[in-house]
Design a protein around this motif. Structure first.
Motif, short mmCIF file in Angstrom:
data_model
loop_
_atom_site.label_atom_id
_atom_site.label_comp_id
_atom_site.label_asym_id
_atom_site.label_seq_id
_atom_site.Cartn_x
_atom_site.Cartn_y
_atom_site.Cartn_z
N ASP A 75 -41.56 -5.70 -24.72
CA ASP A 75 -41.44 -4.76 -24.64
C ASP A 75 -42.47 -4.32 -23.10
O ASP A 75 -41.47 -3.00 -22.68
CB ASP A 75 -42.39 -3.44 -25.73
N ALA A 76 -43.52 -4.74 -22.90
CA ALA A 76 -44.49 -4.28 -21.34
C ALA A 76 -43.86 -4.22 -20.51
O ALA A 76 -43.67 -3.95 -20.02
CB ALA A 76 -45.54 -4.90 -21.62
N GLU A 78 -40.32 -4.57 -19.83
CA GLU A 78 -39.37 -3.46 -20.04
C GLU A 78 -40.16 -2.46 -19.62
O GLU A 78 -38.96 -2.11 -18.61
CB GLU A 78 -38.49 -3.69 -21.44
N ARG A 79 -41.01 -2.50 -20.02
CA ARG A 79 -41.75 -0.47 -19.55
C ARG A 79 -41.90 -0.77 -18.19
O ARG A 79 -42.00 1.01 -17.99
CB ARG A 79 -42.89 -0.09 -19.96
N HIS A 80 -41.99 -1.48 -17.93
CA HIS A 80 -42.25 -1.58 -16.08
C HIS A 80 -41.10 -2.59 -14.91
O HIS A 80 -41.60 -3.07 -13.78
CB HIS A 80 -43.54 -2.34 -15.60
N ASP A 81 -40.05 -2.40 -16.01
CA ASP A 81 -38.70 -2.80 -15.16
C ASP A 81 -38.95 -3.72 -14.91
O ASP A 81 -38.49 -4.56 -13.30
CB ASP A 81 -38.40 -1.52 -14.46
#
Length: 83
Positions: A75-76, A78-81
């Motif tokens: 998730d982390a 993904e949040r930062h692409d």
């Protein structure tokens, strides 16, 4: 740090170490690691008592935590692409 034992498990690597008056139970699965520290005095029977602690409920909780760690890290990323 002294290596005490490798504890066989099909889903993760379990290593028991002794260091500075403590036993360290190191649980590894892929890139993730959990370490539990127990004072040597808390196990009056020495490291022979530790396998009793590694019952089904404890192992299941450790494996769930690994799944949570993978999810949190993914998730982390993904949040930062980053994936």
């Amino acid at each position: 740090m002294r290596h005490v034992a490798d504890i066989p498990h099909p889903e993760m690597k379990l290593t028991l170490l002794a260091w500075n008056g403590k036993y360290l139970l190191k649980c590894e699965q892929g890139p993730f690691e959990q370490t539990y520290k127990v004072a040597e005095l808390d196990l009056l029977g020495g490291d022979a008592e530790l396998p009793q602690v590694l019952d089904e409920a404890f192992v299941a909780a450790v494996l769930r935590r690994f799944a949570e760690m993978r999810t949190d890290f993914g998730d982390a990323l993904e949040r930062h692409d980053l994936v």
